[in-house]
Motif scaffolding. Structure first.
Motif, mmCIF file in Angstrom:
data_model
loop_
_atom_site.group_PDB
_atom_site.id
_atom_site.type_symbol
_atom_site.label_atom_id
_atom_site.label_comp_id
_atom_site.label_asym_id
_atom_site.label_seq_id
_atom_site.Cartn_x
_atom_site.Cartn_y
_atom_site.Cartn_z
ATOM 1 N N ALA A 1 0.835 -1.207 0.000
ATOM 2 C CA ALA A 1 0.000 0.000 0.000
ATOM 3 C C ALA A 1 0.868 1.255 0.000
ATOM 4 O O ALA A 1 0.572 2.227 -0.717
ATOM 5 C CB ALA A 1 -0.924 -0.015 1.216
ATOM 6 N N ILE A 2 1.944 1.240 0.762
ATOM 7 C CA ILE A 2 2.838 2.399 0.787
ATOM 8 C C ILE A 2 3.525 2.576 -0.560
ATOM 9 O O ILE A 2 3.622 3.695 -1.084
ATOM 10 C CB ILE A 2 3.866 2.239 1.930
ATOM 11 C CG1 ILE A 2 3.158 2.334 3.276
ATOM 12 C CG2 ILE A 2 4.972 3.279 1.823
ATOM 13 C CD1 ILE A 2 4.037 1.993 4.463
ATOM 14 N N ALA A 3 3.993 1.475 -1.152
ATOM 15 C CA ALA A 3 4.649 1.569 -2.465
ATOM 16 C C ALA A 3 3.664 2.026 -3.533
ATOM 17 O O ALA A 3 4.014 2.834 -4.407
ATOM 18 C CB ALA A 3 5.248 0.214 -2.839
ATOM 19 N N GLY A 4 2.437 1.547 -3.478
ATOM 20 C CA GLY A 4 1.419 1.972 -4.450
ATOM 21 C C GLY A 4 1.089 3.446 -4.315
ATOM 22 O O GLY A 4 0.942 4.160 -5.308
ATOM 23 N N ALA A 5 0.979 3.921 -3.076
ATOM 24 C CA ALA A 5 0.703 5.342 -2.865
ATOM 25 C C ALA A 5 1.860 6.208 -3.359
ATOM 26 O O ALA A 5 1.647 7.271 -3.952
ATOM 27 C CB ALA A 5 0.438 5.597 -1.386
ATOM 28 N N ALA A 6 3.081 5.753 -3.138
ATOM 29 C CA ALA A 6 4.246 6.510 -3.616
ATOM 30 C C ALA A 6 4.280 6.543 -5.147
ATOM 31 O O ALA A 6 4.586 7.580 -5.746
ATOM 32 C CB ALA A 6 5.530 5.897 -3.068
ATOM 33 N N ALA A 7 3.959 5.416 -5.782
ATOM 34 C CA ALA A 7 3.953 5.374 -7.247
ATOM 35 C C ALA A 7 2.869 6.289 -7.817
ATOM 36 O O ALA A 7 3.113 7.040 -8.775
ATOM 37 C CB ALA A 7 3.747 3.938 -7.722
ATOM 38 N N LEU A 8 1.669 6.240 -7.233
ATOM 39 C CA LEU A 8 0.590 7.114 -7.716
ATOM 40 C C LEU A 8 0.935 8.588 -7.495
ATOM 41 O O LEU A 8 0.650 9.432 -8.348
ATOM 42 C CB LEU A 8 -0.717 6.769 -7.012
ATOM 43 C CG LEU A 8 -1.393 5.484 -7.470
ATOM 44 C CD1 LEU A 8 -2.625 5.202 -6.627
ATOM 45 C CD2 LEU A 8 -1.766 5.579 -8.932
ATOM 46 N N GLY A 9 1.552 8.894 -6.368
ATOM 47 C CA GLY A 9 1.958 10.272 -6.110
ATOM 48 C C GLY A 9 3.008 10.755 -7.096
ATOM 49 O O GLY A 9 2.962 11.892 -7.570
ATOM 50 N N THR A 10 3.949 9.884 -7.433
ATOM 51 C CA THR A 10 4.984 10.243 -8.405
ATOM 52 C C THR A 10 4.374 10.489 -9.773
ATOM 53 O O THR A 10 4.723 11.463 -10.455
ATOM 54 C CB THR A 10 6.045 9.132 -8.477
ATOM 55 O OG1 THR A 10 6.586 8.931 -7.165
ATOM 56 C CG2 THR A 10 7.159 9.492 -9.435
ATOM 57 N N TRP A 11 3.461 9.610 -10.204
ATOM 58 C CA TRP A 11 2.806 9.811 -11.495
ATOM 59 C C TRP A 11 1.969 11.087 -11.494
ATOM 60 O O TRP A 11 1.878 11.783 -12.511
ATOM 61 C CB TRP A 11 1.931 8.616 -11.865
ATOM 62 C CG TRP A 11 2.722 7.509 -12.460
ATOM 63 C CD1 TRP A 11 3.010 6.311 -11.893
ATOM 64 C CD2 TRP A 11 3.350 7.497 -13.752
ATOM 65 N NE1 TRP A 11 3.784 5.567 -12.737
ATOM 66 C CE2 TRP A 11 4.008 6.263 -13.888
ATOM 67 C CE3 TRP A 11 3.425 8.423 -14.786
ATOM 68 C CZ2 TRP A 11 4.723 5.931 -15.026
ATOM 69 C CZ3 TRP A 11 4.142 8.084 -15.919
ATOM 70 C CH2 TRP A 11 4.776 6.853 -16.035
ATOM 71 N N GLY A 12 1.370 11.427 -10.366
ATOM 72 C CA GLY A 12 0.612 12.669 -10.272
ATOM 73 C C GLY A 12 1.507 13.888 -10.423
ATOM 74 O O GLY A 12 1.146 14.853 -11.099
ATOM 75 N N VAL A 13 2.686 13.851 -9.803
ATOM 76 C CA VAL A 13 3.624 14.973 -9.931
ATOM 77 C C VAL A 13 4.121 15.094 -11.369
ATOM 78 O O VAL A 13 4.223 16.198 -11.916
ATOM 79 C CB VAL A 13 4.800 14.792 -8.935
ATOM 80 C CG1 VAL A 13 5.923 15.772 -9.231
ATOM 81 C CG2 VAL A 13 4.302 14.959 -7.516
ATOM 82 N N VAL A 14 4.425 13.963 -12.012
ATOM 83 C CA VAL A 14 4.880 13.993 -13.405
ATOM 84 C C VAL A 14 3.786 14.558 -14.314
ATOM 85 O O VAL A 14 4.058 15.396 -15.190
ATOM 86 C CB VAL A 14 5.310 12.573 -13.858
ATOM 87 C CG1 VAL A 14 5.511 12.510 -15.358
ATOM 88 C CG2 VAL A 14 6.575 12.155 -13.131
ATOM 89 N N ALA A 15 2.546 14.133 -14.118
ATOM 90 C CA ALA A 15 1.441 14.647 -14.936
ATOM 91 C C ALA A 15 1.240 16.145 -14.714
ATOM 92 O O ALA A 15 1.005 16.897 -15.669
ATOM 93 C CB ALA A 15 0.157 13.883 -14.614
ATOM 94 N N ALA A 16 1.351 16.595 -13.455
ATOM 95 C CA ALA A 16 1.200 18.021 -13.165
ATOM 96 C C ALA A 16 2.317 18.839 -13.811
ATOM 97 O O ALA A 16 2.067 19.927 -14.365
ATOM 98 C CB ALA A 16 1.173 18.245 -11.653
ATOM 99 N N LEU A 17 3.543 18.326 -13.785
ATOM 100 C CA LEU A 17 4.651 19.050 -14.420
ATOM 101 C C LEU A 17 4.489 19.102 -15.940
ATOM 102 O O LEU A 17 4.787 20.133 -16.567
ATOM 103 C CB LEU A 17 5.988 18.406 -14.048
ATOM 104 C CG LEU A 17 6.457 18.653 -12.615
ATOM 105 C CD1 LEU A 17 7.722 17.859 -12.329
ATOM 106 C CD2 LEU A 17 6.692 20.130 -12.375
ATOM 107 N N CYS A 18 4.018 18.010 -16.542
ATOM 108 C CA CYS A 18 3.775 18.018 -17.988
ATOM 109 C C CYS A 18 2.705 19.040 -18.359
ATOM 110 O O CYS A 18 2.848 19.787 -19.333
ATOM 111 C CB CYS A 18 3.359 16.631 -18.466
ATOM 112 S SG CYS A 18 4.692 15.425 -18.439
#
Length: 101
Positions: free
Chosen positions: A51-68
């Protein structure tokens, strides 16, 4: 005196009248504690790291999408401003950024 207690309990309960009777007669006090162990695999130990790894992965993808999205908006804004400004000059040198066809 060392007591072996099951987890989650402070002490086994002995009714007072039974304890006093055992003390008066010299009988040993026998305490039987039944404990249940969970059957099967402890899923919580496995699910929490995932669950922690999944939350970190989703958060990272969210930051990448926001930067794009931010870079896309910034490039469109720069294009609109440069197109509306016309030629840019500094110190007698004029540069035309975009030529209209």
């Amino acid at each position: 005196m060392s007591q072996h207690l099951p987890p989650g309990q402070m002490a086994p309960h002995i009714p007072a009248h039974l304890y006093q009777h055992a003390q008066a007669t010299g009988q040993p006090v026998v305490i039987v504690v039944t404990s249940t162990t969970p059957a099967g695999f402890p899923w919580q130990k496995l699910l929490i790291p995932f669950a922690i790894a999944g939350a970190a992965a989703l958060g990272t993808w969210g930051v990448v999408a926001a930067l794009c999205w931010l870079m896309d908006v910034a490039s469109h804004t720069a294009t609109v401003i440069a197109g509306a400004a016309g030629p840019v000059g500094a110190g007698g040198i004029t540069i035309k950024l975009f030529s209209k066809k």
